[in-house]
Scaffold this motif. Structure first.
Motif, PDB file in Angstrom:
ATOM      1  N   PHE A  29       4.097  -4.171 -10.828  1.00 53.64           N
ATOM      2  CA  PHE A  29       4.370  -3.618  -9.508  1.00 53.64           C
ATOM      3  C   PHE A  29       3.796  -4.497  -8.406  1.00 53.64           C
ATOM      4  O   PHE A  29       2.741  -5.096  -8.564  1.00 53.64           O
ATOM      5  N   GLU A  30       4.518  -4.537  -7.291  1.00 52.18           N
ATOM      6  CA  GLU A  30       4.034  -5.253  -6.118  1.00 52.18           C
ATOM      7  C   GLU A  30       2.920  -4.431  -5.471  1.00 52.18           C
ATOM      8  O   GLU A  30       3.007  -3.214  -5.358  1.00 52.18           O
ATOM      9  N   ALA A  47       0.658   0.405  -4.150  1.00 51.26           N
ATOM     10  CA  ALA A  47       1.475  -0.130  -5.245  1.00 51.26           C
ATOM     11  C   ALA A  47       2.913   0.339  -5.042  1.00 51.26           C
ATOM     12  O   ALA A  47       3.177   1.544  -5.021  1.00 51.26           O
ATOM     13  N   ARG A  48       3.831  -0.600  -4.878  1.00 49.44           N
ATOM     14  CA  ARG A  48       5.247  -0.249  -4.712  1.00 49.44           C
ATOM     15  C   ARG A  48       5.866  -0.097  -6.098  1.00 49.44           C
ATOM     16  O   ARG A  48       6.032  -1.075  -6.822  1.00 49.44           O
ATOM     17  N   ILE A  49       6.210   1.142  -6.431  1.00 49.05           N
ATOM     18  CA  ILE A  49       6.779   1.429  -7.740  1.00 49.05           C
ATOM     19  C   ILE A  49       8.229   1.862  -7.538  1.00 49.05           C
ATOM     20  O   ILE A  49       8.486   2.870  -6.870  1.00 49.05           O
ATOM     21  N   PRO A  50       9.184   1.104  -8.086  1.00 48.01           N
ATOM     22  CA  PRO A  50      10.594   1.451  -7.919  1.00 48.01           C
ATOM     23  C   PRO A  50      10.872   2.888  -8.379  1.00 48.01           C
ATOM     24  O   PRO A  50      10.369   3.333  -9.402  1.00 48.01           O
ATOM     25  N   GLY A  51      11.640   3.603  -7.562  1.00 49.35           N
ATOM     26  CA  GLY A  51      12.011   4.970  -7.888  1.00 49.35           C
ATOM     27  C   GLY A  51      11.054   6.020  -7.341  1.00 49.35           C
ATOM     28  O   GLY A  51      11.383   7.203  -7.323  1.00 49.35           O
ATOM     29  N   PHE A  52       9.870   5.607  -6.911  1.00 53.87           N
ATOM     30  CA  PHE A  52       8.904   6.558  -6.343  1.00 53.87           C
ATOM     31  C   PHE A  52       9.195   6.724  -4.857  1.00 53.87           C
ATOM     32  O   PHE A  52       9.412   5.753  -4.146  1.00 53.87           O
ATOM     33  N   GLU A  53       9.174   7.967  -4.390  1.00 52.60           N
ATOM     34  CA  GLU A  53       9.320   8.224  -2.962  1.00 52.60           C
ATOM     35  C   GLU A  53       7.993   7.999  -2.246  1.00 52.60           C
ATOM     36  O   GLU A  53       7.950   7.492  -1.136  1.00 52.60           O
ATOM     37  N   HIS A  54       6.907   8.404  -2.884  1.00 53.08           N
ATOM     38  CA  HIS A  54       5.564   8.225  -2.335  1.00 53.08           C
ATOM     39  C   HIS A  54       4.812   7.268  -3.249  1.00 53.08           C
ATOM     40  O   HIS A  54       4.560   7.591  -4.410  1.00 53.08           O
ATOM     41  N   HIS A  55       4.486   6.123  -2.732  1.00 56.99           N
ATOM     42  CA  HIS A  55       3.837   5.092  -3.539  1.00 56.99           C
ATOM     43  C   HIS A  55       2.325   5.326  -3.577  1.00 56.99           C
ATOM     44  O   HIS A  55       1.709   5.640  -2.557  1.00 56.99           O
ATOM     45  N   PRO A  56       1.719   5.174  -4.758  1.00 58.08           N
ATOM     46  CA  PRO A  56       0.279   5.433  -4.882  1.00 58.08           C
ATOM     47  C   PRO A  56      -0.564   4.373  -4.174  1.00 58.08           C
ATOM     48  O   PRO A  56      -0.168   3.214  -4.060  1.00 58.08           O
ATOM     49  N   THR A  57      -1.731   4.818  -3.722  1.00 61.55           N
ATOM     50  CA  THR A  57      -2.696   3.910  -3.117  1.00 61.55           C
ATOM     51  C   THR A  57      -4.025   4.071  -3.844  1.00 61.55           C
ATOM     52  O   THR A  57      -4.284   5.102  -4.464  1.00 61.55           O
ATOM     53  N   GLU A  58      -4.853   3.033  -3.778  1.00 61.27           N
ATOM     54  CA  GLU A  58      -6.203   3.137  -4.325  1.00 61.27           C
ATOM     55  C   GLU A  58      -7.095   2.087  -3.686  1.00 61.27           C
ATOM     56  O   GLU A  58      -6.641   1.029  -3.270  1.00 61.27           O
ATOM     57  N   TRP A  59      -8.391   2.440  -3.592  1.00 61.68           N
ATOM     58  CA  TRP A  59      -9.397   1.508  -3.112  1.00 61.68           C
ATOM     59  C   TRP A  59      -9.809   0.639  -4.289  1.00 61.68           C
ATOM     60  O   TRP A  59     -10.137   1.158  -5.354  1.00 61.68           O
TER      61      TRP A  59
END
Length: 74
Positions: A29-30, A47-59
């Motif tokens: 993932f990008e 993290a840009r995950i194809p197919g996800f409407e809301h992309h996860p974030t993390e510190w």
């Protein structure tokens, strides 16, 4: 781990997780830095995950990230 060492990560940088710190699939993932406080050793990464409407974030600790090899280092 984050070449060049004298240039801190900044908002908009494309990054990868260092191979020694990756979980399986992390390189699929990008990832983009969306927050980079000057007084913190960590940055917020999306993290840009194809197919996800809301992309996860993390510190993530900045020293566990590598600027993407195709990233522009203005």
């Amino acid at each position: 781990m984050n070449p060049p060492h004298d240039v801190p990560l900044k908002v908009g940088d494309r990054v990868r997780i260092h191979p020694d710190c990756q979980d399986p699939g992390d390189d699929d993932f990008e990832r983009i830095v969306i927050e980079a406080p000057e007084d913190s050793p960590r940055v917020l990464v999306l993290a840009r995950i194809p197919g996800f409407e809301h992309h996860p974030t993390e510190w993530i600790e900045a020293d566990k990230l590598i600027r993407h090899p195709n990233a522009d280092l203005d």
